[in-house]
Design a protein around this motif. Structure first.
Motif, PDB file in Angstrom:
ATOM      1  N   SER A   1      -6.405   8.753  33.807  1.00  0.00           N
ATOM      2  CA  SER A   1      -6.785  10.001  33.525  1.00  0.00           C
ATOM      3  C   SER A   1      -5.986  10.938  34.233  1.00  0.00           C
ATOM      4  O   SER A   1      -6.064  10.814  35.528  1.00  0.00           O
ATOM      5  CB  SER A   1      -8.151  10.244  33.539  1.00  0.00           C
ATOM      6  OG  SER A   1      -8.884   9.405  32.846  1.00  0.00           O
TER       7      SER A   1
ATOM      8  N   ASP B   1      -5.029  14.986  35.009  1.00  0.00           N
ATOM      9  CA  ASP B   1      -5.244  16.517  34.942  1.00  0.00           C
ATOM     10  C   ASP B   1      -3.846  17.283  35.253  1.00  0.00           C
ATOM     11  O   ASP B   1      -3.641  17.200  36.469  1.00  0.00           O
ATOM     12  CB  ASP B   1      -6.334  16.882  35.800  1.00  0.00           C
ATOM     13  CG  ASP B   1      -6.644  18.319  35.934  1.00  0.00           C
ATOM     14  OD1 ASP B   1      -5.798  19.152  35.054  1.00  0.00           O
ATOM     15  OD2 ASP B   1      -7.532  18.823  36.520  1.00  0.00           O
TER      16      ASP B   1
ATOM     17  N   ASP C   1      -0.359  14.768  39.344  1.00  0.00           N
ATOM     18  CA  ASP C   1      -0.581  14.341  37.989  1.00  0.00           C
ATOM     19  C   ASP C   1       0.418  14.785  36.960  1.00  0.00           C
ATOM     20  O   ASP C   1       0.809  14.241  36.063  1.00  0.00           O
ATOM     21  CB  ASP C   1      -2.088  14.460  37.516  1.00  0.00           C
ATOM     22  CG  ASP C   1      -2.983  13.759  37.969  1.00  0.00           C
ATOM     23  OD1 ASP C   1      -2.672  12.648  38.653  1.00  0.00           O
ATOM     24  OD2 ASP C   1      -4.483  13.877  37.735  1.00  0.00           O
TER      25      ASP C   1
ATOM     26  N   ALA D   1      -7.366  12.148  23.205  1.00  0.00           N
ATOM     27  CA  ALA D   1      -7.626  12.787  24.627  1.00  0.00           C
ATOM     28  C   ALA D   1      -6.465  14.187  24.740  1.00  0.00           C
ATOM     29  O   ALA D   1      -6.713  15.070  25.366  1.00  0.00           O
ATOM     30  CB  ALA D   1      -7.405  11.948  25.694  1.00  0.00           C
TER      31      ALA D   1
ATOM     32  N   ARG E   1      -5.347  17.745  29.944  1.00  0.00           N
ATOM     33  CA  ARG E   1      -5.979  16.444  30.364  1.00  0.00           C
ATOM     34  C   ARG E   1      -5.180  15.493  29.376  1.00  0.00           C
ATOM     35  O   ARG E   1      -4.849  15.831  28.336  1.00  0.00           O
ATOM     36  CB  ARG E   1      -7.559  16.440  30.028  1.00  0.00           C
ATOM     37  CG  ARG E   1      -7.930  17.325  31.183  1.00  0.00           C
ATOM     38  CD  ARG E   1      -9.644  16.924  31.327  1.00  0.00           C
ATOM     39  NE  ARG E   1     -10.132  17.709  32.148  1.00  0.00           N
ATOM     40  CZ  ARG E   1     -10.158  17.448  33.492  1.00  0.00           C
ATOM     41  NH1 ARG E   1      -9.443  16.489  33.939  1.00  0.00           N
ATOM     42  NH2 ARG E   1     -10.509  18.222  34.446  1.00  0.00           N
ATOM     43  N   GLU E   2      -4.819  14.195  30.030  1.00  0.00           N
ATOM     44  CA  GLU E   2      -4.335  13.254  29.110  1.00  0.00           C
ATOM     45  C   GLU E   2      -4.960  11.812  29.540  1.00  0.00           C
ATOM     46  O   GLU E   2      -5.217  11.674  30.815  1.00  0.00           O
ATOM     47  CB  GLU E   2      -2.785  13.171  29.544  1.00  0.00           C
ATOM     48  CG  GLU E   2      -2.133  14.242  28.718  1.00  0.00           C
ATOM     49  CD  GLU E   2      -0.644  14.171  28.980  1.00  0.00           C
ATOM     50  OE1 GLU E   2       0.303  14.970  28.382  1.00  0.00           O
ATOM     51  OE2 GLU E   2      -0.118  13.386  29.801  1.00  0.00           O
ATOM     52  N   THR E   3      -4.980  11.104  28.793  1.00  0.00           N
ATOM     53  CA  THR E   3      -5.579   9.648  29.133  1.00  0.00           C
ATOM     54  C   THR E   3      -4.356   8.622  28.810  1.00  0.00           C
ATOM     55  O   THR E   3      -4.052   8.654  27.446  1.00  0.00           O
ATOM     56  CB  THR E   3      -6.846   9.191  28.345  1.00  0.00           C
ATOM     57  OG1 THR E   3      -7.816  10.425  28.581  1.00  0.00           O
ATOM     58  CG2 THR E   3      -7.248   7.914  29.096  1.00  0.00           C
TER      59      THR E   3
END
Ligand SMILES: Nc1ncnc2c1ncn2[C@@H]1O[C@H](COP(=O)(O)OP(=O)(O)O)[C@@H](O)[C@H]1O
Ligand SMILES: [Mg+2]
Lengths: 827, 416
Positions: A465, A467, A473, A497, A504-506
């Motif tokens: 995950s 951010d 990230d 997501a 935000r990414e998953t």
């Protein structure tokens, strides 16, 4: 069955065993000293290593891709940790085979083929290399390069049908394969093996092999073992139809190996006795007097390297004879023997591992079970005529002792545990000394900089995950987007997501053996992942030139990949595409992408005013293009509706950029008036209701209009309702009563036949509804049909079903009423 | 209707009777546990159904004479010979009743041989064996043959029912004599369990999951202690099991109770699941062989021609799987449609053909009995069969007279 069957006494076999033995002995005694192997067999590895250490030859020649001989040192490097694979890829840049456009999608795309040759820690080939290194022997691979088997395109003669492209590569569809050990397939299909299996009750070749050669094999004399294996393979070859052998790559490869053996010997001026040859057992019996020459590999680009491989992939390939059904189990067998442990130790340790995995999944397994399994496996092995249990016996014992019911139902966890323990998740490592292409080096540097290495340790999913407000990230995200864009299969983005926030990414990451080769392939585009991604983007933009949808999508890709320069080029790239593109659907996509780009604006340092200008331009052009969709063919309706909804969402949504609602509404109105498709009319009217240009009453009137019209018009009413419900959300909530009433009127007016015609569209229409809309609709339907207690309607049904049920009830009531009337009148 | 009764009662004999009657089956066991009837084959031609060890005495004897492996303690044959006895496929030379004879070992249980191997190995191990599966998959059949081959006695049997008590499992007393003489060992009436323990034989426990938990618990102590205590006797002696003693239980996976064996009992059993026969060829072999054996027993001359056999097994498989060969989805009947039912159906048809026809089984005979075995009590199943006849049978009937006759007959039968 189940009695131990002597190889020399397989019943019903037309084979003179002593003549065969004599022939085999000749081959065994002749130089060079030939050792037959089964790929991935730990017991063979043990003996081939022992044989080389005992003989101390000057030269060891191994069945491996000859184009990769220069990589042998890296395979033996201490920093290389199997499982690894030799990866060899070929590209016919000059189209010498004439297959571009024939076996590939277009003449611009050259034909390619590639092959993996996996090596495990206990592969006989690897052990032979290690032993050779120890005794100071030279080493070389002698197998035919895979691309030499590619057949050039032969234009069809006049009356001949176009040949299928099956002969293109020694591989599967994608032109990529694991080195096919066709020879094992021959052994398995031979009459000798088939009769042996029938007599001994072997269910699989693996079971047969393990029982005959793995169990007890390590304690045997190396020369006896070698002779038995040679006889086994010779018997198989003697009972295989020569035409079958001639039909695959066996003979060309054997011709090549023979030539290479002779070449290596004469180049080094060695006597045959000074060399050892290690090949699949089937090849040992090759025709030494075959006068034919091997095929020559075609010119082109050849890339050969070593890549990490995994047990999981090796197991996946089992059954193709290039794999191994249980890499972790055989690893354990290898390790146990290296430690001096016996077969019993192996069984106990493997059973314990299964138990551990099983308990992790929540199965209640005790050590009493482990003891029972071990005992059961031994007895089962003995009953099946072997001195020690093989994996099949152990697994049958596990099922018998630990699965309390139908294995397909209550045994799933246990079977998953058995699979995990047998297969394992080990992934190999390759020394950095393998001359790395710059882009591969960059890839690996980034993996370690971005701390993604951990995700690639094991062959299993790893969820990450991100951010993007955090610098690390943000860089990870950009890197992963670039890999995705380049088609390097490292990870995939969870689409759900992304929708919520742009920060935000998953991601789900997973190691795969195709990662390294994919990176190698992209080296033509640039020396780093970033430059390769930028180069591909330029190429794609060039193709997308006149498409607003495609161009803006690429720009969005560029932003996600954080490619520099795009901030400044935004206007120049998107403006012309928007102005040139007349297609509604493409413009609608463009608008959606631009609105996302707008949300990225602040964050990516884009100029808001430039984005806003593009949004307005794209919106305007999309609106002007709406009349086109009044007449779209049915197969394009889906796209058109999606486009319309996207634009409507843009108009109704909340953004900084104000869009002129009336402009859109005006064009939608006129298209609604023009269209001859009832479905599209429904869609357009529904949109107008959403835009508050018309209200529910108008929609209702439209439906009742059809109810009062001719029967032919009525038939189309189902499509109209489907169109309306397709896009209506808010308007439905507000005008539900009127609409339900209108639909009811329609149904009353229609005959049974007409109703049946409308039924599919109506059902499709209602099934579209979701959530709150569904509730409102049910509510109205219920009230309408006198079901005041709304709770009585099961809302878990689709409203389609609910409405239909109510409808059918109603109909039945009517029919019954009519019937009763007729009945009483008739009296 | 009359034919129906005959076959039903023979098929079910020994499984549906009352618990008392079941305990009574020990009569032979008591006398012959250590001296099983190996010569009996010819003497009792009057018995409708001979136990396996009698019916196949020659085969067992031939295997004994040809034994090359060692047998576990108290076993009559080695595990490998037991396997040969069950799966057949060999012809052995042996001296039977003083004469040198070639004895063919026939296949008794059809299907996956690993199932049989796992069952045999379990019986030679510390654990007891539970055969589980749908009704009619041959669990009792396999259990009987295993007992016959391993200890020469398949009659030490307890039939599990809701009424089975601890006494059925351990022992009871001859009450009249206890009143007269008090508790003595001579007045103790042993259960099949006790007899099996004393002779190191196998106890067969049918439908174990139908017993209430308390009764199951009685078995736990037998299995763990390998002894039964008799506290009523002054010295409270323990009756010990001889080596070789073990239990073969069966349980029906359609009974809700299967998973309700207590944890303690579960641990002591290896479960071997008997699947429904996977391929049609094998199923046909079972039906063919069992039907002809049964017909012989009844002295029936009727013949079931291969196309009719094929028809029968096809109908059973397709209904069971809820799908025809052509891929048409079908409503599955509530009945199991087991192989055993197919055998029953073939046999019923043969009886009918023998007594009401010319001795040849016709598709119409099958149709009549299908309505009997599929429909049973359930009207929904009637609909399944009707659907099958319409969707699948009619089409085939257009090309194949056998199917046409079946469908026509089904139509008549279903109308009634
Ligand atoms: N796989 C099989 N092999 C041989 N006979 C079978 C098989 N399946 C069923 N049968 C036959 O079906 C009949 C009923 O089987 P049975 O053992 O009573 O079933 P279950 O105990 O599983 O309900 C027996 O006569 C048996 O011969
Ligand atoms: Mg039964």
């Amino acid at each position: 069955m189940s009695d131990r069957v002597e190889l020399s006494r397989v019943p019903g076999l037309p084979l003179d065993w002593s003549a065969l033995q004599a022939r085999v002995q000749q081959v065994l005694d002749a130089g060079p000293y030939w050792f037959p192997v089964r790929h991935h067999s730990p017991t063979v590895a043990l003996h081939v290593g022992a044989a080389i250490r005992a003989r101390r030859p000057r030269l060891v020649l191994i069945e491996g891709p000859s184009e990769a001989s220069h990589l042998i040192a890296h395979l033996l490097d201490r920093k290389t940790r199997p499982p690894v694979a030799i990866y060899s890829s070929y590209r016919d840049d000059a189209n010498v085979l004439g297959l571009a456009g024939v076996a590939t999608p277009s003449p611009d795309v050259p034909v390619r083929s590639s092959v993996w040759y996996p090596l495990l820690p206990y592969s006989p080939e690897l052990e032979a290399m290690l032993a050779a290194q120890e005794v100071g022997a030279e080493l070389a691979f002698i197998d035919l390069p895979h691309h030499a088997l590619m057949k050039p395109h032969r234009p069809p003669e006049n009356d001949e049908p176009e040949p299928r492209v099956e002969a293109v590569a020694p591989s599967e569809s994608a032109g990529e394969a694991t080195h096919e050990r066709g020879s094992e397939g021959h052994i398995e299909r031979s009459e000798f093996y088939q009769r042996l299996a029938a007599a001994a009750g072997f269910r699989t070749f693996d079971e047969a092999w393990d029982g005959l050669f793995e169990v007890g094999g390590q304690a045997r004399d190396t020369e006896d073992f070698r002779r038995d294996m040679a006889c086994f393979c010779a018997a198989a070859r003697a009972t295989t139809d020569p035409a079958r052998i001639a039909s695959d790559d066996t003979l060309p490869r054997e011709r090549f190996m023979l030539r290479e053996i002779r070449r290596h010997l004469s180049e080094r001026e060695l006597a045959p006795e000074q060399a050892v040859v290690v090949t699949g057992g089937f090849h040992m019996l090759l025709d030494r007097d075959d006068p034919e020459l091997p095929p020559e590999p075609p010119p082109g680009t050849l890339n050969t390297t070593i890549v990490p491989y995994s047990y999981y992939r090796v197991a996946e390939r089992s059954g193709y004879a290039a794999g191994n059904r249980a890499p972790a189990f055989y690893q354990l067998q290898w390790d146990t023997r290296q430690r001096g442990g016996d077969h019993q130790d192996l069984v106990i340790e493997h059973v314990t591992r299964v138990m551990r995995q099983g308990r992790k999944k929540g199965s209640a397994l005790s050590s009493a079970d482990a003891i029972a399994v071990t005992q059961h496996a031994s007895m089962l092995g003995r009953l099946r005529g072997r001195s020690e249990p093989v994996l099949d016996d152990i697994e049958d014992a596990l099922i018998t002792c630990c699965c309390k019911g139908d294995p397909a139902e209550v045994g799933q966890d246990l079977q998953a545990a058995m699979r995990e323990a047998a297969v394992g998740s080990r992934v190999g490592k390759v020394t950095r000394a393998v001359g790395m292409l710059p882009i591969v080096a960059d890839f690996q540097a980034q993996i370690s900089d971005l701390e993604l290495g951990e995700a690639l340790q094991r062959d299993r999913n790893f969820v990450l995950s991100l951010d993007r407000k955090q610098p690390l990230d943000a860089r990870r995200s950009a890197f992963l987007h670039r890999l995705c864009y380049l088609g390097v299969p490292l990870g995939s983005l969870d689409p759900e997501a992304v929708r919520g926030t742009i920060h935000r990414e998953t991601w789900t990451l997973r190691w795969s053996p195709s990662i390294d080769p994919a990176v190698v392939e992209r080296s033509a585009l640039g020396d780093t992942i970033e430059s390769a991604a930028a180069a591909k983007l330029e190429e794609d933009l060039a193709h997308a030139q006149l498409s607003a949808g495609a161009t803006t999508a690429r720009v969005l890709d560029a932003l996600r990949m954080e490619l520099p320069d795009f901030a400044t080029r935004l206007h120049d790239v998107c403006g012309p595409a928007i102005d040139a593109d007349p297609r509604f659907v493409s413009l609608a996509h463009g608008l959606t992408s631009l609105l996302v780009i707008d949300r990225h604006a602040a964050f990516r340092g884009l100029r808001r005013d430039v984005v806003a200008d593009l949004v307005v331009r794209c919106y305007g052009r999309a609106s002007f293009a709406i009349p086109d969709i009044a007449s779209v063919p049915p197969e394009e309706e889906r796209e058109a509706v999606d486009g319309l909804q996207a634009v409507a969402e843009a108009v109704l949504g909340e953004h900084e950029v104000a869009l002129d609602r009336d402009l859109f509404a005006a064009y939608v109105s006129s298209a609604a008036a023009q269209t001859s498709s009832m479905f599209m009319r429904g869609v357009l009217l529904g949109l107008l209701a959403e835009l508050r240009v018309i209200d529910g009453a108008v929609l209702a009137a439209e439906i009742s209009g059809l109810a009062r019209g001719a029967e032919t018009a009525m038939v189309a009413a189902g499509d109209l309702v489907r169109g309306i419900l397709e896009v209506s959300r808010a308007s439905l909530m507000l005008g539900a009563d009127a609409i339900v009433e209108a639909i009811d009127e329609l149904l009353r007016a229609s005959s049974w036949e007409i109703f049946l015609v409308m039924l599919p569209s109506l059902r499709a229409a209602f099934e579209k509804l979701r959530g709150a809309d569904l509730g409102v609709m049910c509510d109205r339907v219920a009230v309408r049909y006198g079901l005041r207690e709304v709770e009585e309607l099961d809302l878990s049904l689709t409203v389609g079903a609910a409405a239909l049920m109510a409808e059918v009830d109603q109909r039945v009531a009517q029919i019954m009423e009519g019937f009763m009337q007729g009945f009483s009148e008739g009296r | 209707m009359a034919t129906k009764k005959t076959s039903k009662s023979t098929k079910k004999s020994g499984t549906k009777a009352s618990p008392d009657a079941e305990v009574g089956t020990e009569q032979e066991a008591g006398a012959g546990a250590s001296e099983p009837a190996s010569e009996g084959a010819s003497s009792d031609g009057e018995v409708l159904r001979q136990p396996a060890e009698v019916a196949h005495a020659d085969q067992l004897e031939a295997l004994r004479q040809n034994e090359s492996d060692t047998a576990p303690a108290s076993w009559w044959l080695s595990p490998r010979s037991v396997l040969t006895y069950i799966v057949g496929g060999k012809t052995l030379t042996a001296t039977i009743r003083g004469k040198q004879t070639e004895v063919e070992i026939t296949r008794k249980f059809f299907g996956d041989d690993t199932v049989v191997e796992r069952a045999i190995v379990t019986l030679a191990s510390e654990r007891a064996l539970l055969l589980v599966g749908e009704p009619g998959t041959g669990k009792s059949w396999l259990s009987e043959h295993l007992a016959a081959a391993i200890c020469g006695n398949s009659c030490l049997t307890i039939q599990g029912t809701a009424g089975t008590t601890e006494e059925h499992i351990k022992y009871s007393w001859n009450v009249a004599r206890v009143i007269a003489e008090g508790y003595t060992l001579a007045n103790l009436v042993p259960s099949p369990t006790m007899n099996a323990m004393r002779s190191g034989a196998l106890l067969r426990f049918e439908e174990i999951t139908r017993c209430v938990p308390d009764v199951q618990d009685a078995l736990v102590s037998v299995l763990s202690d390998k002894a039964i205590a008799v506290p009523e006797l002054p010295s409270s002696p323990l009756i010990w099991a001889k080596p070789g003693f073990n239990v073969i239980a069966t349980a029906n996976s359609r009974d809700q109770g299967v998973n309700e064996l207590s944890a303690a009992l579960k641990r002591r059993f290896n479960y071997v699941h008997i699947p429904i026969i996977g391929d049609q060829r094998t199923e046909q072999s079972v039906v063919r062989q069992r039907t002809s054996e049964l017909m012989q027993r009844y002295g029936l001359q009727a013949k079931v021609a291969p196309p009719v056999l094929d028809l029968l097994t096809t109908v059973f498989r397709e209904l069971r799987q809820g799908k025809s060969k052509e891929g048409i989805g079908l409503k599955q009947p509530g009945t199991t449609m087991s192989t055993a039912e197919a055998i029953g159906c073939a046999l019923d048809a043969a009886l009918h053909a023998r007594y009401f026809g010319d001795g040849t089984v016709r598709p119409a005979d099958i149709a009549r009995n299908l309505t009997g075995s599929v429909v049973k009590e359930d009207l929904g199943d009637l609909a399944s069969l009707r659907e099958y006849a319409t969707l699948v049978g009619k089409k085939r009937g257009a090309k194949d007279p056998v199917w046409k006759e079946l469908c026509d007959a089904l139509e008549v039968a279903l109308r009634q």
